[in-house]
Design an enzyme around this catalytic site. Structure first.
Site, PDB file in Angstrom:
ATOM      1  N   PHE B  11       0.852  -1.192   0.000  1.00 31.68           N
ATOM      2  CA  PHE B  11       0.000   0.000   0.000  1.00 31.68           C
ATOM      3  C   PHE B  11       0.887   1.241   0.000  1.00 31.68           C
ATOM      4  O   PHE B  11       0.654   2.225   0.673  1.00 31.68           O
ATOM      5  CB  PHE B  11      -0.941  -0.028   1.219  1.00 31.68           C
ATOM      6  CG  PHE B  11      -2.139   0.878   1.078  1.00 31.68           C
ATOM      7  CD1 PHE B  11      -3.097   0.626   0.110  1.00 31.68           C
ATOM      8  CD2 PHE B  11      -2.308   1.974   1.916  1.00 31.68           C
ATOM      9  CE1 PHE B  11      -4.202   1.458  -0.032  1.00 31.68           C
ATOM     10  CE2 PHE B  11      -3.413   2.823   1.781  1.00 31.68           C
ATOM     11  CZ  PHE B  11      -4.358   2.559   0.811  1.00 31.68           C
ATOM     12  N   THR B  99       4.266  -4.663  -4.266  1.00 35.10           N
ATOM     13  CA  THR B  99       5.222  -4.639  -3.156  1.00 35.10           C
ATOM     14  C   THR B  99       6.592  -4.262  -3.725  1.00 35.10           C
ATOM     15  O   THR B  99       6.717  -3.966  -4.920  1.00 35.10           O
ATOM     16  CB  THR B  99       5.261  -5.996  -2.430  1.00 35.10           C
ATOM     17  OG1 THR B  99       5.801  -6.997  -3.306  1.00 35.10           O
ATOM     18  CG2 THR B  99       3.855  -6.432  -1.993  1.00 35.10           C
ATOM     19  N   LYS B 128       8.871  -5.450 -11.011  1.00 35.79           N
ATOM     20  CA  LYS B 128       9.800  -6.049 -11.988  1.00 35.79           C
ATOM     21  C   LYS B 128      10.319  -7.427 -11.559  1.00 35.79           C
ATOM     22  O   LYS B 128      10.632  -8.249 -12.408  1.00 35.79           O
ATOM     23  CB  LYS B 128      11.016  -5.128 -12.180  1.00 35.79           C
ATOM     24  CG  LYS B 128      10.715  -3.805 -12.810  1.00 35.79           C
ATOM     25  CD  LYS B 128      11.957  -2.921 -12.912  1.00 35.79           C
ATOM     26  CE  LYS B 128      12.410  -2.386 -11.571  1.00 35.79           C
ATOM     27  NZ  LYS B 128      11.504  -1.408 -10.938  1.00 35.79           N
ATOM     28  N   VAL B 155       7.483  -2.086 -16.703  1.00 30.17           N
ATOM     29  CA  VAL B 155       8.556  -1.551 -17.550  1.00 30.17           C
ATOM     30  C   VAL B 155       8.558  -0.025 -17.614  1.00 30.17           C
ATOM     31  O   VAL B 155       9.556   0.622 -17.297  1.00 30.17           O
ATOM     32  CB  VAL B 155       8.491  -2.143 -18.975  1.00 30.17           C
ATOM     33  CG1 VAL B 155       9.506  -1.463 -19.882  1.00 30.17           C
ATOM     34  CG2 VAL B 155       8.772  -3.635 -18.919  1.00 30.17           C
ATOM     35  N   GLY B 209      13.664  13.695  -5.032  1.00 32.10           N
ATOM     36  CA  GLY B 209      12.901  12.457  -4.856  1.00 32.10           C
ATOM     37  C   GLY B 209      12.972  11.523  -6.058  1.00 32.10           C
ATOM     38  O   GLY B 209      12.266  10.524  -6.117  1.00 32.10           O
ATOM     39  N   ASP B 223      18.393  -1.630 -12.742  1.00 28.66           N
ATOM     40  CA  ASP B 223      16.947  -1.472 -12.961  1.00 28.66           C
ATOM     41  C   ASP B 223      16.617  -1.645 -14.446  1.00 28.66           C
ATOM     42  O   ASP B 223      15.678  -2.360 -14.812  1.00 28.66           O
ATOM     43  CB  ASP B 223      16.525  -0.069 -12.468  1.00 28.66           C
ATOM     44  CG  ASP B 223      15.095   0.262 -12.823  1.00 28.66           C
ATOM     45  OD1 ASP B 223      14.188  -0.291 -12.185  1.00 28.66           O
ATOM     46  OD2 ASP B 223      14.878   1.080 -13.749  1.00 28.66           O
ATOM     47  N   LYS B 227      14.304  -4.565 -16.832  1.00 28.86           N
ATOM     48  CA  LYS B 227      13.295  -4.185 -17.825  1.00 28.86           C
ATOM     49  C   LYS B 227      13.629  -4.763 -19.203  1.00 28.86           C
ATOM     50  O   LYS B 227      12.739  -5.169 -19.952  1.00 28.86           O
ATOM     51  CB  LYS B 227      13.171  -2.659 -17.878  1.00 28.86           C
ATOM     52  CG  LYS B 227      12.569  -2.092 -16.591  1.00 28.86           C
ATOM     53  CD  LYS B 227      12.724  -0.584 -16.473  1.00 28.86           C
ATOM     54  CE  LYS B 227      12.038  -0.066 -15.225  1.00 28.86           C
ATOM     55  NZ  LYS B 227      12.342   1.368 -14.971  1.00 28.86           N
ATOM     56  N   GLY B 325       5.926   7.596 -11.309  1.00 26.49           N
ATOM     57  CA  GLY B 325       4.802   8.388 -10.834  1.00 26.49           C
ATOM     58  C   GLY B 325       3.732   7.475 -10.277  1.00 26.49           C
ATOM     59  O   GLY B 325       3.440   6.441 -10.851  1.00 26.49           O
TER      60      GLY B 325
END
Lengths: 349, 349
Positions: B11, B99, B128, B155, B209, B223, B227, B325
């Site tokens: 959450f 999560t 991912k 992705v 951020g 990362d 992807k 986002g």
């Protein structure tokens, strides 16, 4: 295995490329999509016409010599066009309409679409005329007979701009769009950035086959205006006609304008756009706009097209791709047929 | 009207944004898509858990204070997480898994997905880990129980890159892709172009951020590597694991490199790419690449993401959009649910 009997109206670059794709890839599509295409008729002002309810050989068709009345060289072919016969009596259950665009009343293509849809024959088209001027009535006609009317290729050739917006972005709440929707004018502007003046840039575009002998529709924005009508009506629920849209082309852009823009780290682009206002009305326009280098459309050079959708949930989403090309546009027809096939499977026909 | 009972795992920003969207737009979706969502359970390491088979109030959930054990403030809420109970006993027929990503073994998220799929409960995820490491087995499990496993948001956040490729570009024969798939590293490179050195650019990204306290996964390409695995396996039929992919990040790029690139009218970008070779094998890599200004990816600045697909029929197609986002990523979950709903309708469930 579903087999669709398809008839081709117009046998210029696009439908000839589709014929070549069918010749090369029909077996592959059978595996990938679960259908095959069988060409049962073709009619073209220049080549003439040919019908065979049992199927024409796509390899043979694609190899027809590009001469007036060329279909006469095939068994049962004729030097005369026969649009109505091909639509109504070839046994087709699918029409690929790719005749010339008439921006005034969309004819004769609109009548061809109507003849097909009235009989419950689905239509895929790359032709801006019928879509920009008559999409609403043609879609209503299709609904009433259980046919489908698809026109992905009418805006950005094979780059899937309508389907991206309606399917992949469903729920994102598209509130507007702005796009580089004419490759010729974008090529002219790019050439001017490389130092040519407007008329030399147009001449270069003509030399390379990007611009027609009369470049008016491209450089004055009339082509973009039809595309803006199509997108605004289809995606934003507008009910625009071309005359509702303020349209200014790029013929007034001078070498000085271009040089000043470059100095300011900006680029002139011919932009077609529409936006849903807070009162629900739609404003749309076609005009040259000065885009800062950071704009997703500023980097789109040459004959490439691009469009940015504004969405409430997802922010801006831009797609960049081919806006012309025979095989690229023929791919749009294929993608429309795939969509029709999916819908038919879905409703259990 | 179909109503899906959905349970949320995690959450944090994404599922909280989905909850807010459900609160605001459920009625609208009922009209647009023909379904409504009812939240029946939530479990989160920090907030705790809450289950109500009759449906939880989305407005109330979205307003829960962001404190440890926050669900305890709601009737029947608990300060303890209860992932297994929420998955197996909340009555959910849909799980939104958001999560944290574990790039080593994809746990515990992969187990959560498995528990759901085993029971025939469909899973939508933005995570991912399970997708990059276990997509094949999870998809097989889903097929065996009639469930669906969708992961558009894994992705490029809500920008519909997987669905664009698999649906809108079906038949275009995608042979490869190259993309800017990490917003943090792209922001760092853009900041270096504005004059910052690497460590100041990272500090700025952290301040805003965009970067985490430990920026390694973003700036060293880990990362992006996940992807690339996801896209290569899903779109090109590869069977890659992360260790198959040569991975080089941007920490070796100096201010001098950036300045020289600018002088040469080019830009350094961290590119994740894969390509189908003529022998059918797939090569993939993650590395900084020097792109000329004309490249469709060169103009993509800041935290934005973009990908160019190479296709045989249609040439290159590029999509540019948000790569992060909360609401953007929550939209990906919605688009997965829309896709599941379409498929269910199609196969007559």
């Amino acid at each position: 295995m579903t087999e669709y009997k398809i008839a081709l109206l117009g046998f210029g670059g696009v439908n000839r490329a589709l014929t070549q794709l069918i010749a090369d890839k029909n077996e592959h599509w059978a595996n990938e999509f679960g259908f095959k295409l069988k060409i049962v008729g073709v009619s073209d002002l220049y080549f003439g016409s040919i019908i065979n309810k049992n199927g024409l050989d796509a390899h043979e068709l694609a190899a027809v010599p590009a001469v007036k009345g060329g279909f006469r060289t095939l068994p049962a072919g004729s030097a005369e066009p026969a649009n109505e016969t091909v639509i109504r009596f070839s046994g087709a259950d699918l029409i690929a309409e790719a005749t010339f665009t008439n921006p005034v009343d969309g004819e004769p293509a609109t009548t061809f679409c109507r003849w097909a849809l009235e009989k419950g024959i689905s239509v895929v088209t790359t032709n801006k005329g019928p879509v920009a001027l008559h999409a609403e009535s043609l879609k209503a006609l299709a609904r009433s007979t259980g046919a489908q009317f698809e026109f992905e290729g009418s805006v950005m050739s094979g780059t899937p701009v309508i389907r991206l917006a309606k399917e992949s972005l469903a729920g994102s709440e598209i509130s507007g769009f702005k796009g580089i929707l004419n490759g010729t004018s974008n090529f002219v502007l790019s050439s001017m950035e490389e130092g040519l003046d407007f008329s030399d840039a147009v001449a270069k575009a003509q030399e390379l086959g990007y611009a027609e002998a009369d470049p008016t529709a491209d450089v004055e924005g009339h082509d973009v205006r039809l595309k803006v009508v199509i997108l605004a009506n289809e995606l934003l629920g507008a009910k625009l006609t071309p005359s509702d849209i303020l349209c200014k082309g790029i013929s007034g852009i001078t070498s000085t304008d271009i040089a000043e823009a470059t100095k300011a780290n900006a680029r002139w682009k011919l932009i077609g756009s529409a936006e849903k206002m807070s009162n629900g009305s739609i404003t749309a326009s076609v005009s040259p706009q000065l885009l800062p280098q950071g704009d997703a459309l500023a980097g789109v050079s040459g004959a490439t097209n691009a469009i940015t959708f504004t969405t409430n949930v997802l922010g801006p989403v831009t797609v960049v791709g081919a806006g012309a090309g025979r095989f690229e546009t023929a791919f749009a027809l294929l993608s429309d047929i795939v969509s029709i096939h999916k819908n038919k499977t879905k409703i259990g026909k």
